[in-house]
Scaffold this active site. Structure first.
Site, PDB file in Angstrom:
ATOM      1  N   ARG A  92     -67.187  95.781  12.788  1.00 33.54           N
ATOM      2  CA  ARG A  92     -66.322  96.933  12.458  1.00 33.54           C
ATOM      3  C   ARG A  92     -65.680  97.595  13.680  1.00 33.54           C
ATOM      4  O   ARG A  92     -65.244  98.733  13.638  1.00 33.54           O
ATOM      5  CB  ARG A  92     -67.078  97.991  11.668  1.00 33.54           C
ATOM      6  N   LYS A 126     -51.288  97.199  19.056  1.00 33.42           N
ATOM      7  CA  LYS A 126     -50.992  96.236  17.982  1.00 33.42           C
ATOM      8  C   LYS A 126     -51.782  94.964  18.264  1.00 33.42           C
ATOM      9  O   LYS A 126     -51.657  94.381  19.347  1.00 33.42           O
ATOM     10  CB  LYS A 126     -49.501  95.900  17.937  1.00 33.42           C
ATOM     11  N   GLU A 133     -37.533  91.665  27.089  1.00 35.90           N
ATOM     12  CA  GLU A 133     -38.165  92.878  26.542  1.00 35.90           C
ATOM     13  C   GLU A 133     -37.886  94.093  27.451  1.00 35.90           C
ATOM     14  O   GLU A 133     -37.785  95.215  26.979  1.00 35.90           O
ATOM     15  CB  GLU A 133     -39.682  92.689  26.383  1.00 35.90           C
ATOM     16  N   LYS A 163     -42.472 102.493  27.004  1.00 36.01           N
ATOM     17  CA  LYS A 163     -43.395 102.146  25.907  1.00 36.01           C
ATOM     18  C   LYS A 163     -44.376 103.295  25.678  1.00 36.01           C
ATOM     19  O   LYS A 163     -44.703 103.632  24.537  1.00 36.01           O
ATOM     20  CB  LYS A 163     -44.118 100.844  26.259  1.00 36.01           C
ATOM     21  N   GLU A 183     -46.273 103.341  14.119  1.00 35.78           N
ATOM     22  CA  GLU A 183     -44.969 102.825  13.686  1.00 35.78           C
ATOM     23  C   GLU A 183     -44.495 103.411  12.346  1.00 35.78           C
ATOM     24  O   GLU A 183     -44.124 102.690  11.415  1.00 35.78           O
ATOM     25  CB  GLU A 183     -44.975 101.292  13.622  1.00 35.78           C
ATOM     26  N   ARG A 216     -41.269 104.140  16.688  1.00 36.18           N
ATOM     27  CA  ARG A 216     -41.769 102.881  17.268  1.00 36.18           C
ATOM     28  C   ARG A 216     -41.004 101.676  16.727  1.00 36.18           C
ATOM     29  O   ARG A 216     -40.949 100.630  17.373  1.00 36.18           O
ATOM     30  CB  ARG A 216     -43.284 102.749  17.021  1.00 36.18           C
ATOM     31  N   ASN A 238     -38.405  97.264  17.867  1.00 33.10           N
ATOM     32  CA  ASN A 238     -38.114  95.988  17.194  1.00 33.10           C
ATOM     33  C   ASN A 238     -36.638  95.593  17.302  1.00 33.10           C
ATOM     34  O   ASN A 238     -36.203  94.655  16.631  1.00 33.10           O
ATOM     35  CB  ASN A 238     -38.520  96.076  15.714  1.00 33.10           C
ATOM     36  N   HIS A 281     -35.609  92.021  17.183  1.00 30.66           N
ATOM     37  CA  HIS A 281     -36.770  91.254  16.713  1.00 30.66           C
ATOM     38  C   HIS A 281     -36.607  90.703  15.306  1.00 30.66           C
ATOM     39  O   HIS A 281     -37.254  89.706  14.963  1.00 30.66           O
ATOM     40  CB  HIS A 281     -38.046  92.105  16.776  1.00 30.66           C
TER      41      HIS A 281
HETATM   42  N1  GLY Z   1     -44.134  95.206  20.522  1.00 36.53           N
HETATM   43  C1  GLY Z   1     -43.663  96.237  19.698  1.00 36.53           C
HETATM   44  C2  GLY Z   1     -44.628  97.352  19.522  1.00 36.53           C
HETATM   45  O1  GLY Z   1     -45.604  97.445  20.231  1.00 36.53           O
HETATM   46  O2  GLY Z   1     -44.430  98.171  18.653  1.00 36.53           O
END
Ligand code: GLY
Length: 362
Positions: free
Chosen positions: A124, A146, A188, A230, A240, A244, A248, A251
């Site tokens: 967990r 992520k 990126e 970032k 997100e 966030r 993308n 993408h």
């Molecule tokens: N790579 C995109 C993000 O971390 O949201």
């Protein structure tokens, strides 16, 4: 150390640092500062990275824990699967990993995403540390929690948000990175500037020769700036829900191209193509100027990124966008540029718009 950035996380989750340096010597101290006192450490590295860096990293990890196990996984996106995760669970269980154990990821985005997912789910959830060794993972994939694996050919279909306890970037690892992987990371970095920071985009143009020559001071400064973009985005929107999604940009079509070409092109190459294609759609609609679209194409080209998709089946690309995670009901959330340095979400781009630009580009 060149830089230290602290990511503030949502309530109840520990904030974590991004350390930017050019050595592994500061790693033990950086882990101690997280407050973690692991009973066991699993160092996850792939078959490309393990032979180069695992010995040096393990030596440092033995400073903080007597039990360090190297968990090697096969290199490449094709192995970013639930089967690899199973094999990590098996080896962790065999080595008696507990909830006090720590996973450390050493490698690119594929290894980082899988290590994070194994850490998110084993017993967990146990802590993990990211040591990203590719440019792309240093500026993007390692930050923001992520984690996950691909499923039935779809990128990152299974996963979880699980924040790392530390992101430790040793820019020296870029020295052994193939030029194509550096280009992939550049896509990126250009993306980050395009959606958020026009000054940074201009800086990249001005410093293009030094970046191409991988001058350490310039690379450190560029990576730090990209990490701060970032940082701002994931602090505002960790899960997100809104902002966030702007990360993308490029993408939606990029992921669809990646799958259509069976991962022959790198992630960054596909994101670059995705950005150009969506720019073309917005140019035709008059919401992005031709001058800016051409300028962006010139910058991607100056970093040797492809500006035309070659041998790509248009119908497959469009079909692949239908299962994109960014799709809601019958529309796709497309990130579009309003101008260089500023992006927004568009929900009215249709398959016909995509088909038209793909056919004229392919
Ligand atoms: N790579 C995109 C993000 O971390 O949201």
């Amino acid at each position: 150390m060149f830089d230290r950035i602290t990511i503030t996380t949502p309530a109840g989750i520990a904030d974590y640092a991004i350390i930017l340096t050019d050595t592994f010597d500061e790693l033990a101290q950086a882990i101690r500062e997280t407050g973690l006192r692991p009973d066991r450490i699993g160092l996850v590295a792939d078959t490309n990275t393990a032979p180069i860096y695992s010995a040096a990293v393990m030596e440092v990890l033995f400073d903080i824990c007597d039990s360090v196990t190297l968990l090697t996984v096969r290199a490449g996106e094709a192995h970013k699967t639930t089967e690899t995760i199973n094999s990590l669970y098996e080896r962790m269980a065999e080595a008696h990993f507990t909830r006090k154990s720590l996973l450390v990821s050493l490698g690119g985005g594929v290894v980082g995403d899988m290590t994070g997912f194994a850490a998110a789910t084993y017993m967990r959830g146990i802590p993990f540390v990211q040591i990203p060794t590719t440019l792309l993972s240093q500026v993007d994939a390692s930050i923001g929690g992520k984690t996950g694996v691909d499923f039935q050919g779809y990128k990152n279909m299974i996963g979880a948000f699980h924040m790392p306890s530390l992101v430790y970037i040793n820019i020296r690892t870029l020295r052994t990175l193939p030029a194509r992987e550096i280009r992939s990371g550049m896509a990126e970095i250009i993306k980050a500037a395009l959606i958020k920071d026009r000054d940074f985009y201009d800086w990249q143009k001005k410093n293009q020769p030094a970046i191409r020559a991988a001058e350490p001071a310039v690379m450190a400064s560029m990576i730090g700036r990209a990490c701060r973009i970032k940082q701002a985005v994931v602090e505002n929107d960790p899960y997100e829900a809104g902002e966030r999604k702007l990360l993308n940009y490029g993408h939606t079509i990029g992921h669809a191209i990646e799958k259509a070409c069976h991962f022959r092109l790198t992630h960054g190459e596909c994101v670059g193509l995705g950005m150009l294609l969506v720019n073309e759609i917005t140019c035709r609609r008059g919401t992005l100027t031709r001058l800016e679209a051409d300028d962006i194409q010139g910058v991607l080209k100056s970093f040797d990124l492809p500006v035309r998709p070659v041998d790509i089946d248009v119908a497959s690309v469009i079909a692949n966008t239908r299962s994109d995670k960014k799709r809601e009901k019958n529309t796709i959330d497309f990130v579009v540029l309003n101008t260089i340095g500023q992006a927004s979400i568009s929900r009215d781009i249709t398959e016909e718009d995509m088909r038209a630009v793909l056919e004229s580009f392919c």
